[in-house]
Motif scaffolding. Structure first.
Motif, PDB file in Angstrom:
ATOM      1  N   SER A   1       0.730  -1.203  -0.090  1.00  0.00           N
ATOM      2  CA  SER A   1      -0.025   0.027  -0.214  1.00  0.00           C
ATOM      3  C   SER A   1       0.819   1.264   0.116  1.00  0.00           C
ATOM      4  O   SER A   1       1.787   1.304   0.608  1.00  0.00           O
ATOM      5  CB  SER A   1      -0.771  -0.139   1.212  1.00  0.00           C
ATOM      6  N   THR A   2       0.684   2.289  -1.021  1.00  0.00           N
ATOM      7  CA  THR A   2       1.197   3.394  -1.030  1.00  0.00           C
ATOM      8  C   THR A   2       0.242   4.756  -0.895  1.00  0.00           C
ATOM      9  O   THR A   2      -1.010   4.209  -0.935  1.00  0.00           O
ATOM     10  CB  THR A   2       2.186   3.553  -2.186  1.00  0.00           C
ATOM     11  N   SER A   3       0.817   5.865  -0.792  1.00  0.00           N
ATOM     12  CA  SER A   3      -0.140   6.781  -0.780  1.00  0.00           C
ATOM     13  C   SER A   3      -1.096   6.724  -2.251  1.00  0.00           C
ATOM     14  O   SER A   3      -0.564   7.015  -3.372  1.00  0.00           O
ATOM     15  CB  SER A   3       0.445   8.023  -0.739  1.00  0.00           C
ATOM     16  N   GLY A   4      -2.401   7.037  -1.879  1.00  0.00           N
ATOM     17  CA  GLY A   4      -3.237   6.763  -3.085  1.00  0.00           C
ATOM     18  C   GLY A   4      -3.337   5.474  -3.840  1.00  0.00           C
ATOM     19  O   GLY A   4      -4.299   5.635  -4.979  1.00  0.00           O
TER      20      GLY A   4
ATOM     21  N   TYR B   1      -1.422   1.305  -4.840  1.00  0.00           N
ATOM     22  CA  TYR B   1      -0.552   0.230  -4.653  1.00  0.00           C
ATOM     23  C   TYR B   1       0.591   0.068  -5.453  1.00  0.00           C
ATOM     24  O   TYR B   1       0.280   0.529  -6.735  1.00  0.00           O
ATOM     25  CB  TYR B   1      -1.411  -0.978  -4.670  1.00  0.00           C
ATOM     26  N   THR B   2       1.584  -0.214  -5.187  1.00  0.00           N
ATOM     27  CA  THR B   2       2.885  -0.507  -5.715  1.00  0.00           C
ATOM     28  C   THR B   2       3.350  -1.536  -5.943  1.00  0.00           C
ATOM     29  O   THR B   2       3.591  -2.303  -4.972  1.00  0.00           O
ATOM     30  CB  THR B   2       4.048   0.564  -5.259  1.00  0.00           C
TER      31      THR B   2
END
Length: 318
Positions: free
Chosen positions: A214-217, A219-220
């Protein structure tokens, strides 16, 4: 008779006086005409000499037409000069506008072309490096199952072991399908098939062979964490032999069968794979070019006439 003679004398005197008077007036008129530059009286009208004796424009010898007199026809010359200047101004403006447009277009071209190509590569490389810093679970290579009969390639204080001789072929990333994404790829949302997998208190999202954090805004995509366990792997996974057991290889990740599940494992030195995914970095070490994923090195080799990649075991040269 006397009265007649008197009358004739008076008439003669009047004629003589009149003649003198006319002669005086004519002389005076001639003098006036000569002083006015050659005009003649004819029936009370004044005639003007032709103006061709004095040209409207005369040029004296000199440099840069410094001796040019202004023409009496001042309307034509200023109009021509204004047109010329206006033309020059328009030309200059057009050139400047064209230059500005070219600069803008060049900027747009430079932004559009390098934006779509270079930025994508930079994102992959930069994010891969940062991912490696945050997650080094998939950077350790397990030792080979048997001793190496070939001497290692030594360079820069390290030894690079491989079972097969180096055979260079260009790194061409393999396309694993529309649902697979390389490290660093960002998505705003995940499919409903994605599941949450916990590995040593860290949470990952797994979907069809791709691991996310999970990343800001959103998913990476990240390297698969060693130890992560899932119930299913993609049907396109390749079976590879490590020398001891079979691994299942998909998109740069290795899985081992563990009962009814599949566990992510580190690559084993000497393992041969046909393809490498997008996101690798081709690095030159001495005279050899490797493809590097995190800290895992792959050496280009050729086995049975087919191009492959072998997982390299790297050791410090002591």
């Amino acid at each position: 008779m006397k009265s007649i003679n008197k009358t004739l004398k008076k008439a003669a005197l009047l004629c003589i006086a009149g003649s003198f008077f006319l002669i005086s007036i004519d002389g005076l008129a001639q003098r006036r005409v000569g002083g006015n530059g050659g005009t003649k009286r004819a029936g009370g009208a004044v005639k003007t000499r032709p103006a061709t004796q004095r040209p409207a424009t005369q040029t004296r010898p000199g440099s840069n037409n410094s001796g040019v007199r202004k023409s009496t026809n001042t309307t034509t010359r200023p109009a021509n000069t204004s047109n010329t200047n206006a033309g020059n101004r328009n030309t200059t403006t057009n050139r400047n506008s064209a230059t500005r447009n070219n600069i803008n277009n060049s900027g747009n071209r430079n932004t559009n072309i390098s934006g779509n190509t270079v930025n994508r590569n930079n994102v992959n490389i930069n994010v891969n490096n940062s991912v490696h810093v945050r997650n080094n679970r998939n950077t350790v290579v397990r030792p080979g199952p048997r001793p190496y009969v070939r001497p290692p390639y030594v360079y820069g204080g390290y030894r690079y072991h491989a079972y097969n001789p180096y055979f260079f072929h260009p790194y061409r990333p393999f396309y694993w399908g529309p649902v697979w994404h390389p490290w660093g790829f960002f998505v705003a949302t995940l499919a409903v098939t994605a599941i949450v997998v916990s590995v040593e208190s860290a949470q990952y999202h797994y979907d069809q062979g791709v691991w996310y954090t999970s990343t800001s805004g959103g998913y990476t995509a990240v390297p698969a964490p060693v130890g992560g366990t899932v119930n299913n792997i993609p049907s396109g996974a390749q079976t590879v032999n490590t020398g001891t057991v079979n691994n299942y290889y998909y998109g740069g990740t290795y899985y081992e069968k563990d009962g009814s599940t599949y566990k992510v494992v580190a690559p084993t030195a000497g393992t041969l794979v046909d393809n490498l995914p997008e996101g690798g970095e081709e690095v030159t070490i001495g005279d050899v070019k490797y493809v590097k994923f995190g800290e895992t090195y792959y050496q280009p080799v050729q086995v049975d006439g087919k191009d492959k990649y072998e997982v390299v075991q790297v050791e410090e040269d002591k």
